[in-house]
Design a protein around this motif. Structure first.
Motif, PDB file in Angstrom:
ATOM      1  N   THR A 133       0.841  -1.199   0.000  1.00  0.00           N
ATOM      2  CA  THR A 133       0.000   0.000   0.000  1.00  0.00           C
ATOM      3  C   THR A 133       0.876   1.248   0.000  1.00  0.00           C
ATOM      4  OG1 THR A 133      -0.093   0.168   2.415  1.00  0.00           O
ATOM      5  CG2 THR A 133      -1.750  -1.233   1.352  1.00  0.00           C
ATOM      6  N   VAL A 134       0.239   2.382  -0.238  1.00  0.00           N
ATOM      7  CA  VAL A 134       0.926   3.671  -0.139  1.00  0.00           C
ATOM      8  C   VAL A 134       0.734   4.184   1.285  1.00  0.00           C
ATOM      9  CG1 VAL A 134       1.059   6.033  -0.983  1.00  0.00           C
ATOM     10  CG2 VAL A 134       0.553   4.162  -2.573  1.00  0.00           C
ATOM     11  N   SER A 135       1.820   4.331   2.017  1.00  0.00           N
ATOM     12  CA  SER A 135       1.712   4.715   3.427  1.00  0.00           C
ATOM     13  C   SER A 135       1.619   6.218   3.615  1.00  0.00           C
ATOM     14  CB  SER A 135       2.908   4.169   4.217  1.00  0.00           C
ATOM     15  OG  SER A 135       4.108   4.752   3.740  1.00  0.00           O
ATOM     16  N   VAL A 136       2.242   7.007   2.703  1.00  0.00           N
ATOM     17  CA  VAL A 136       2.212   8.464   2.853  1.00  0.00           C
ATOM     18  C   VAL A 136       0.820   8.977   2.503  1.00  0.00           C
ATOM     19  CG1 VAL A 136       4.661   8.716   2.398  1.00  0.00           C
ATOM     20  CG2 VAL A 136       3.040   8.782   0.488  1.00  0.00           C
ATOM     21  N   THR A 137       0.488  10.146   3.011  1.00  0.00           N
ATOM     22  CA  THR A 137      -0.857  10.679   2.803  1.00  0.00           C
ATOM     23  C   THR A 137      -1.084  11.103   1.356  1.00  0.00           C
ATOM     24  OG1 THR A 137      -0.882  11.470   5.075  1.00  0.00           O
ATOM     25  CG2 THR A 137      -2.504  12.415   3.583  1.00  0.00           C
ATOM     26  N   SER A 138      -0.067  11.672   0.721  1.00  0.00           N
ATOM     27  CA  SER A 138      -0.274  12.221  -0.618  1.00  0.00           C
ATOM     28  C   SER A 138       0.936  11.973  -1.502  1.00  0.00           C
ATOM     29  CB  SER A 138      -0.542  13.733  -0.526  1.00  0.00           C
ATOM     30  OG  SER A 138      -0.712  14.290  -1.805  1.00  0.00           O
ATOM     31  N   PHE A 150       4.304   1.807  -4.231  1.00  0.00           N
ATOM     32  CA  PHE A 150       3.547   1.330  -3.064  1.00  0.00           C
ATOM     33  C   PHE A 150       4.593   0.851  -2.054  1.00  0.00           C
ATOM     34  CE2 PHE A 150       1.032   1.004  -6.861  1.00  0.00           C
ATOM     35  CZ  PHE A 150      -0.224   1.456  -6.489  1.00  0.00           C
ATOM     36  N   ASP A 151       4.910   1.711  -1.119  1.00  0.00           N
ATOM     37  CA  ASP A 151       6.100   1.521  -0.278  1.00  0.00           C
ATOM     38  C   ASP A 151       5.894   0.561   0.890  1.00  0.00           C
ATOM     39  OD1 ASP A 151       4.377   3.786   0.607  1.00  0.00           O
ATOM     40  OD2 ASP A 151       5.738   3.787   2.335  1.00  0.00           O
ATOM     41  N   ASP A 152       4.655   0.433   1.380  1.00  0.00           N
ATOM     42  CA  ASP A 152       4.411  -0.369   2.598  1.00  0.00           C
ATOM     43  C   ASP A 152       4.053  -1.802   2.205  1.00  0.00           C
ATOM     44  OD1 ASP A 152       3.974  -1.180   5.181  1.00  0.00           O
ATOM     45  OD2 ASP A 152       1.986  -0.291   5.330  1.00  0.00           O
ATOM     46  N   ILE A 153       5.011  -2.718   2.341  1.00  0.00           N
ATOM     47  CA  ILE A 153       4.806  -4.116   1.948  1.00  0.00           C
ATOM     48  C   ILE A 153       4.071  -4.865   3.058  1.00  0.00           C
ATOM     49  CG2 ILE A 153       5.942  -6.318   1.458  1.00  0.00           C
ATOM     50  CD1 ILE A 153       8.139  -4.796   0.055  1.00  0.00           C
ATOM     51  N   VAL A 154       2.972  -5.496   2.702  1.00  0.00           N
ATOM     52  CA  VAL A 154       2.229  -6.351   3.630  1.00  0.00           C
ATOM     53  C   VAL A 154       2.633  -7.810   3.431  1.00  0.00           C
ATOM     54  CG1 VAL A 154      -0.070  -7.103   4.363  1.00  0.00           C
ATOM     55  CG2 VAL A 154       0.297  -4.739   3.643  1.00  0.00           C
ATOM     56  N   MET A 183      -6.881   5.864  -5.058  1.00  0.00           N
ATOM     57  CA  MET A 183      -7.790   6.905  -4.589  1.00  0.00           C
ATOM     58  C   MET A 183      -7.252   8.274  -5.021  1.00  0.00           C
ATOM     59  SD  MET A 183      -9.246   7.767  -0.772  1.00  0.00           S
ATOM     60  CE  MET A 183     -10.520   6.510  -0.869  1.00  0.00           C
ATOM     61  N   SER A 184      -8.163   9.107  -5.498  1.00  0.00           N
ATOM     62  CA  SER A 184      -7.781  10.440  -5.965  1.00  0.00           C
ATOM     63  C   SER A 184      -7.742  11.426  -4.813  1.00  0.00           C
ATOM     64  CB  SER A 184      -8.770  10.920  -7.023  1.00  0.00           C
ATOM     65  OG  SER A 184     -10.013  11.251  -6.401  1.00  0.00           O
ATOM     66  N   GLN A 185      -7.118  12.558  -5.089  1.00  0.00           N
ATOM     67  CA  GLN A 185      -7.214  13.679  -4.153  1.00  0.00           C
ATOM     68  C   GLN A 185      -8.608  14.297  -4.278  1.00  0.00           C
ATOM     69  OE1 GLN A 185      -5.189  14.347  -1.890  1.00  0.00           O
ATOM     70  NE2 GLN A 185      -3.077  13.894  -2.507  1.00  0.00           N
ATOM     71  N   ALA A 240      -1.700  13.747  -9.019  1.00  0.00           N
ATOM     72  CA  ALA A 240      -1.544  13.512  -7.570  1.00  0.00           C
ATOM     73  C   ALA A 240      -2.510  12.420  -7.138  1.00  0.00           C
ATOM     74  CB  ALA A 240      -1.804  14.798  -6.788  1.00  0.00           C
ATOM     75  N   PHE A 241      -2.097  11.673  -6.122  1.00  0.00           N
ATOM     76  CA  PHE A 241      -2.909  10.558  -5.623  1.00  0.00           C
ATOM     77  C   PHE A 241      -2.954  10.606  -4.095  1.00  0.00           C
ATOM     78  CE2 PHE A 241      -0.790   9.357  -9.535  1.00  0.00           C
ATOM     79  CZ  PHE A 241      -1.852   8.936 -10.317  1.00  0.00           C
ATOM     80  N   TYR A 242      -3.998  10.001  -3.548  1.00  0.00           N
ATOM     81  CA  TYR A 242      -4.143   9.940  -2.089  1.00  0.00           C
ATOM     82  C   TYR A 242      -3.690   8.560  -1.617  1.00  0.00           C
ATOM     83  CZ  TYR A 242      -6.152  10.805   2.517  1.00  0.00           C
ATOM     84  OH  TYR A 242      -6.322  11.011   3.859  1.00  0.00           O
ATOM     85  N   GLY A 243      -2.860   8.560  -0.572  1.00  0.00           N
ATOM     86  CA  GLY A 243      -2.314   7.301  -0.046  1.00  0.00           C
ATOM     87  C   GLY A 243      -2.984   6.895   1.252  1.00  0.00           C
ATOM     88  N   ASP A 244      -2.200   6.944   2.332  1.00  0.00           N
ATOM     89  CA  ASP A 244      -2.708   6.615   3.670  1.00  0.00           C
ATOM     90  C   ASP A 244      -3.387   5.251   3.698  1.00  0.00           C
ATOM     91  OD1 ASP A 244      -3.012   7.106   6.345  1.00  0.00           O
ATOM     92  OD2 ASP A 244      -4.922   8.163   6.104  1.00  0.00           O
ATOM     93  N   LYS A 245      -2.820   4.297   2.930  1.00  0.00           N
ATOM     94  CA  LYS A 245      -3.273   2.905   2.823  1.00  0.00           C
ATOM     95  C   LYS A 245      -4.613   2.757   2.096  1.00  0.00           C
ATOM     96  CE  LYS A 245      -0.823   1.388   6.997  1.00  0.00           C
ATOM     97  NZ  LYS A 245       0.250   0.690   6.286  1.00  0.00           N
ATOM     98  N   TYR A 246      -5.048   3.830   1.397  1.00  0.00           N
ATOM     99  CA  TYR A 246      -6.252   3.725   0.571  1.00  0.00           C
ATOM    100  C   TYR A 246      -5.917   3.241  -0.843  1.00  0.00           C
ATOM    101  CZ  TYR A 246      -9.192   6.006   4.044  1.00  0.00           C
ATOM    102  OH  TYR A 246      -9.910   6.296   5.190  1.00  0.00           O
ATOM    103  N   SER A 247      -4.657   3.413  -1.261  1.00  0.00           N
ATOM    104  CA  SER A 247      -4.210   2.963  -2.576  1.00  0.00           C
ATOM    105  C   SER A 247      -3.319   1.741  -2.399  1.00  0.00           C
ATOM    106  CB  SER A 247      -3.441   4.077  -3.296  1.00  0.00           C
ATOM    107  OG  SER A 247      -4.283   5.202  -3.510  1.00  0.00           O
ATOM    108  N   SER A 248      -3.526   0.690  -3.264  1.00  0.00           N
ATOM    109  CA  SER A 248      -2.811  -0.569  -3.065  1.00  0.00           C
ATOM    110  C   SER A 248      -2.518  -1.242  -4.397  1.00  0.00           C
ATOM    111  CB  SER A 248      -3.628  -1.519  -2.177  1.00  0.00           C
ATOM    112  OG  SER A 248      -4.873  -1.835  -2.808  1.00  0.00           O
ATOM    113  N   PHE A 249      -1.579  -2.192  -4.343  1.00  0.00           N
ATOM    114  CA  PHE A 249      -1.163  -2.958  -5.520  1.00  0.00           C
ATOM    115  C   PHE A 249      -0.776  -4.353  -5.042  1.00  0.00           C
ATOM    116  CE2 PHE A 249       2.485  -3.623  -8.747  1.00  0.00           C
ATOM    117  CZ  PHE A 249       1.639  -4.284  -9.631  1.00  0.00           C
ATOM    118  N   GLY A 250      -1.286  -5.395  -5.709  1.00  0.00           N
ATOM    119  CA  GLY A 250      -0.978  -6.760  -5.285  1.00  0.00           C
ATOM    120  C   GLY A 250      -1.129  -7.744  -6.420  1.00  0.00           C
TER     121      GLY A 250
END
Length: 266
Positions: A133-138, A150-154, A183-185, A240-250
């Motif tokens: 997931t993307v851990s940063v907010t923006s 997507f920096d936060d590996i689960v 997720m968009s801004q 620009a994209f919104y992160g905070d674990k709302y955007s993911s890749f798997g």
């Protein structure tokens, strides 16, 4: 016995009442009282007889229990006697060996201890799966065709995903499934591509309206060769994209590709 005695008394009283004119006569009420008293005595005797029978039964049970205890004591005494005899014989044998210079070795009781090894959990060699997931907010000011990281590996079984470059490299050839959710801004639109070796497989577009965020997703199933790479890329400049674990890749390996080799005979 008491019944006969009662009958005799009754006859005597009746005779006395009939034949003795000079003596005072027993009234009917006194006669009934006497009969009632005799009846109570009979009931009392019956009750005492039952108590005597109960006591006799109790004595019989106690005698039986005592006999059992005596039998148990006799058996235990015999066992003790045999044990003492065995120990005495063994001690005498040991002394004879000591006098002769020999030693008696008592066989030791072997105890086997089984140490339980810890259970090691392992995946099958061909297991490949990742999720991040993307851990940063923006994520702001991304360039065109730039990988979304997507920096936060689960999960990263098989170590196919690189969270520094945002790219997955297939460790084995096979059939894979990939999914992404972006997720968009607020009040902003985005365009995203899911690419394999830089080639666009599917597009993704979403827009946030009325001060809200927008979210979109895509899923693909593709056949990859070992070393092929998959990534999620920004399509246009300065998105620009919104992160905070709302955007993911798997993604994960559905089935490994097994190459068949044919031999030519001739």
């Amino acid at each position: 016995m008491w019944y006969l005695l009662s009958l005799v008394i009754t006859l005597l009283i009746n005779c006395k009442c009939v034949d003795s004119a000079t003596e005072s006569t027993i009234s009917r009420e006194e006669f009934e009282n006497l009969k009632t008293s005799l009846h109570r005595q009979e009931k009392l005797i019956e009750k005492q007889d039952r108590k005597i029978q109960d006591l006799q039964a109790t004595v019989s049970r106690c005698a039986e229990l005592s006999q059992r205890q005596e039998n148990d004591i006799s058996r235990q005494s015999e066992q003790i006697r045999q044990l003492i005899s065995f120990i005495s014989g063994f001690t005498g044998q040991n002394k004879r060996h000591e006098n002769s210079g020999d030693t008696v070795k008592i066989p030791a009781i072997e105890r086997s201890y089984v140490k339980s090894a810890p259970k090691v959990k392992r995946y099958e060699p061909n297991t490949v799966a990742f999720f991040a997931t993307v851990s940063v907010t923006s994520l702001d000011h991304l360039g065109g065709h730039q990988n979304i990281v997507f920096d936060d590996i689960v999960t990263n079984i098989g170590n196919g995903y690189n969270n520094h470059h945002g790219v997955f490299v297939a460790p084995v050839s096979g059939l894979y499934l990939f999914t992404t959710s972006i997720m968009s801004q607020q009040n902003m639109e985005f365009w995203v591509n899911l690419v394999v070796n830089g080639n666009i497989i599917v597009n993704l577009n979403e827009r946030g309206t009325d001060g809200r965020h927008g979210s979109g997703s895509q899923t693909i199933i593709v056949s990859l060769n070992q070393g092929d790479d998959v990534a999620v890329q920004n399509a246009h400049n300065d998105d620009a994209f919104y992160g905070d674990k709302y955007s993911s890749f798997g993604g994960y390996l559905i089935q490994e590709l097994v190459s068949e080799t044919s031999s030519i005979v001739g």
